[in-house]
Structure formats: C-alpha cells, structure tokens
Write a protein that holds these residues in place. Sequence first.
Motif, PDB file in Angstrom:
ATOM      1  N   GLY A 142      20.787 -18.778 -28.662  1.00 41.48           N
ATOM      2  CA  GLY A 142      19.603 -18.137 -28.088  1.00 41.48           C
ATOM      3  C   GLY A 142      19.927 -16.744 -27.586  1.00 41.48           C
ATOM      4  N   VAL A 143      18.933 -15.847 -27.680  1.00 41.15           N
ATOM      5  CA  VAL A 143      19.074 -14.484 -27.183  1.00 41.15           C
ATOM      6  C   VAL A 143      17.828 -14.160 -26.373  1.00 41.15           C
ATOM      7  N   ASN A 144      17.997 -13.804 -25.096  1.00 34.38           N
ATOM      8  CA  ASN A 144      16.882 -13.432 -24.241  1.00 34.38           C
ATOM      9  C   ASN A 144      16.963 -11.930 -23.979  1.00 34.38           C
ATOM     10  N   GLN A 145      16.143 -11.155 -24.695  1.00 37.72           N
ATOM     11  CA  GLN A 145      16.184  -9.694 -24.605  1.00 37.72           C
ATOM     12  C   GLN A 145      15.772  -9.200 -23.224  1.00 37.72           C
ATOM     13  N   GLU A 146      14.762  -9.842 -22.592  1.00 37.57           N
ATOM     14  CA  GLU A 146      14.237  -9.371 -21.311  1.00 37.57           C
ATOM     15  C   GLU A 146      15.298  -9.444 -20.206  1.00 37.57           C
ATOM     16  N   ARG A 147      16.056 -10.542 -20.167  1.00 37.33           N
ATOM     17  CA  ARG A 147      17.053 -10.741 -19.112  1.00 37.33           C
ATOM     18  C   ARG A 147      18.466 -10.406 -19.562  1.00 37.33           C
ATOM     19  N   ASP A 148      18.632  -9.953 -20.809  1.00 40.98           N
ATOM     20  CA  ASP A 148      19.944  -9.623 -21.376  1.00 40.98           C
ATOM     21  C   ASP A 148      20.889 -10.817 -21.334  1.00 40.98           C
ATOM     22  N   LEU A 149      20.404 -11.970 -21.788  1.00 37.06           N
ATOM     23  CA  LEU A 149      21.202 -13.188 -21.790  1.00 37.06           C
ATOM     24  C   LEU A 149      21.545 -13.602 -23.203  1.00 37.06           C
ATOM     25  N   LEU A 151      22.924 -16.986 -25.124  1.00 36.30           N
ATOM     26  CA  LEU A 151      23.195 -18.418 -24.991  1.00 36.30           C
ATOM     27  C   LEU A 151      24.138 -18.841 -26.101  1.00 36.30           C
TER      28      LEU A 151
END
Length: 171
Positions: A142-149, A151
């Motif tokens: 997983g890649v969360n662009q908004e929080r720069d995370l 997974l």
Amino acid sequence: QKKNQERDGYEAVQVGYAEIPEKKAGKPRTGHMKKNNLPPLKHIKEFILADSDSLETGQKLTVEGFEVGDKVKITGRSKGKGFAGVVKRHGYRGGSRTHGSMQHRRPGSIGATDAGRVFKGKTLPGRMGGEAVSIKNLEVVGVNQERDLLLVKGAVPGAPGGLVFVQKDAD
C-alpha cells in the motif's frame, strides 16, 4: 546538499529527516543547514547516486516513486540485546549439566595458543544486536500519498519507531 565531482571529488546527495529546534542541533549542523536555507534536521545521511541531477537542494522526497507490488530493500539497525554469552549469541551447545562439570553455558577451549592472542572473529561473548541489517524482496502492499506512508509486507529490521532506509530492489 549536493556533492559534485569538481568540488568534492565524487557525486552524492545528503538527505535529512526530522526537524529539531536550533538549540538542540549544535553550531556545526545549524551552520551547514543555513547554507542551504533549511531548518536543522536530526538525521542526515549521504547517498552516492549516479543520477543526482534529478534532485534539487531543499526538495522533499516522498513515496511517489513506489507502487503496490514493487519489491523493496529495507535497511535498519537491529534491536540491541546487550551483552550475551556464547550460547545465546552464537548457538553453542554448552557443556554437561550434571556430575559437577561447572561448564554449563561457557565457551570451553577457544582454540590456538601458539599466537599468544585471540584471533579476530573468534566467536566469544559480547554485545549482540544493534547492527545494520538489510532485508531484500519485501513487497509494497500500500502507498498513502497524503500521509507519505509506505505499507510493506514482511519483517522490517529494528525496533518500532526506528529509522529505516527504503530503496527499490535492482532485480
């Protein structure tokens, strides 16, 4: 900072992370960051890159380059386990537990006596853990662009909250 061949003799970039107050940074670090109009950063690491032209001084690095399904290599510092004996540290079998042997978890004979010293690399008791560990072929789930995370599925080295370096596998 960008290092170049003419000024520094090699091509590299310095990457910083985690802003800290100026009073905690110390004068050398504060001065180094002020040259580039940046706030003091807690962690600074240098990476030798073949293509450092794509990066600019002060640019923020994000998780944009990663996609679900990518294989990554993660490097971190393993958990420190303190001073450990040879049974725990190197998997020695140990001695007899009965008949008054008194050699239950001791190393026993440590080898050659001719040199009058212990050879480097001899497996003896000492500090265990707290060393650089790299794990390859971990999968990005997983890649969360908004929080720069980012997974990642698998065993990431180090204690929770530890600093790790993530790079795409060259495979």
